[in-house]
Design a protein around this motif. Sequence first.
Motif, short mmCIF file in Angstrom:
data_model
loop_
_atom_site.label_atom_id
_atom_site.label_comp_id
_atom_site.label_asym_id
_atom_site.label_seq_id
_atom_site.Cartn_x
_atom_site.Cartn_y
_atom_site.Cartn_z
N GLY A 96 0.80 -1.21 0.00
CA GLY A 96 0.00 0.00 0.00
C GLY A 96 0.83 1.26 0.00
N LEU A 97 0.21 2.28 0.51
CA LEU A 97 0.76 3.63 0.52
C LEU A 97 0.92 4.04 1.98
CD1 LEU A 97 1.28 6.02 -1.48
CD2 LEU A 97 -1.07 6.67 -1.05
N ALA A 109 -3.93 0.45 2.46
CA ALA A 109 -3.76 -0.63 1.50
C ALA A 109 -4.23 -0.16 0.13
CB ALA A 109 -4.56 -1.85 1.95
N TRP A 110 -3.65 -0.72 -0.91
CA TRP A 110 -4.01 -0.30 -2.26
C TRP A 110 -5.48 -0.56 -2.56
CZ3 TRP A 110 -1.06 3.08 -4.19
CH2 TRP A 110 0.32 3.02 -4.09
N ASP A 114 -9.30 4.46 -4.17
CA ASP A 114 -10.03 4.51 -5.44
C ASP A 114 -9.25 5.28 -6.50
OD1 ASP A 114 -12.09 2.98 -4.57
OD2 ASP A 114 -13.48 4.64 -4.23
N ALA A 115 -8.62 6.38 -6.10
CA ALA A 115 -7.91 7.21 -7.09
C ALA A 115 -6.77 7.96 -6.44
CB ALA A 115 -8.87 8.21 -7.73
N GLU A 178 -0.24 0.16 -10.81
CA GLU A 178 0.25 -1.22 -10.84
C GLU A 178 -0.36 -2.07 -9.74
OE1 GLU A 178 4.39 -3.69 -10.37
OE2 GLU A 178 4.43 -1.77 -11.40
N TYR A 179 -0.49 -1.54 -8.56
CA TYR A 179 -0.88 -2.38 -7.42
C TYR A 179 -2.33 -2.24 -6.99
CZ TYR A 179 3.95 -3.64 -6.97
OH TYR A 179 5.20 -4.13 -7.21
#
Length: 184
Positions: A96-97, A109-110, A114-115, A178-179
């Motif tokens: 994730g981020l 988490a990815w 949503d965006a 990608e994720y």
Amino acid sequence: MPLPFLTADGVFDAHEDEALPHADPERWRRPYRPGPWRVAGAAVLLLVSAFMLLATVIIAFAGTWGGAAVAGTASLTVIGCALRILRTGVWVSPAGLRRVGFFGTRSIAWNEIDAVRTVQQPVRWLGLPRTVQGQALTVAGPGGAELPVLLTDHSADFLARGEAFDRAAGRVEAWAREYRAVPA
């Protein structure tokens, strides 16, 4: 002289044309270099801590051990603050981020994102209360819920470095593309 601790794992310099240049994708990594304002602030704090450590030694030689303990603790606190300033920013991994702040860290988490997009909006100048018009990299959660701003072009990493902000925002967006589609 190369300073590897200032690069994002040293892999982005050699592979500027790739969207996701990474050797070990499982690690959390910052997809951009810390900016000069952030590095300068940390350097000033480390310089202050060096003088504080010298004062600690002088106080210890004077024989006041309580004062030396207080001065040593204060200097180690300043060193910790300098290291935390260098660590703040946005970090990405396949999980994730992560937005690392001075006082806290938030991971998303990815699949909860949503965006990821760059928008024009009022942003804080060097993290101070003053706002100016600028660009911000934002994350939208499920149902359009706005999450905290990730990066701005007026932060300590990107002030007067618009091209670096565009590259960093592009890299974070590439990680999201990608994720996000891959279930975690």
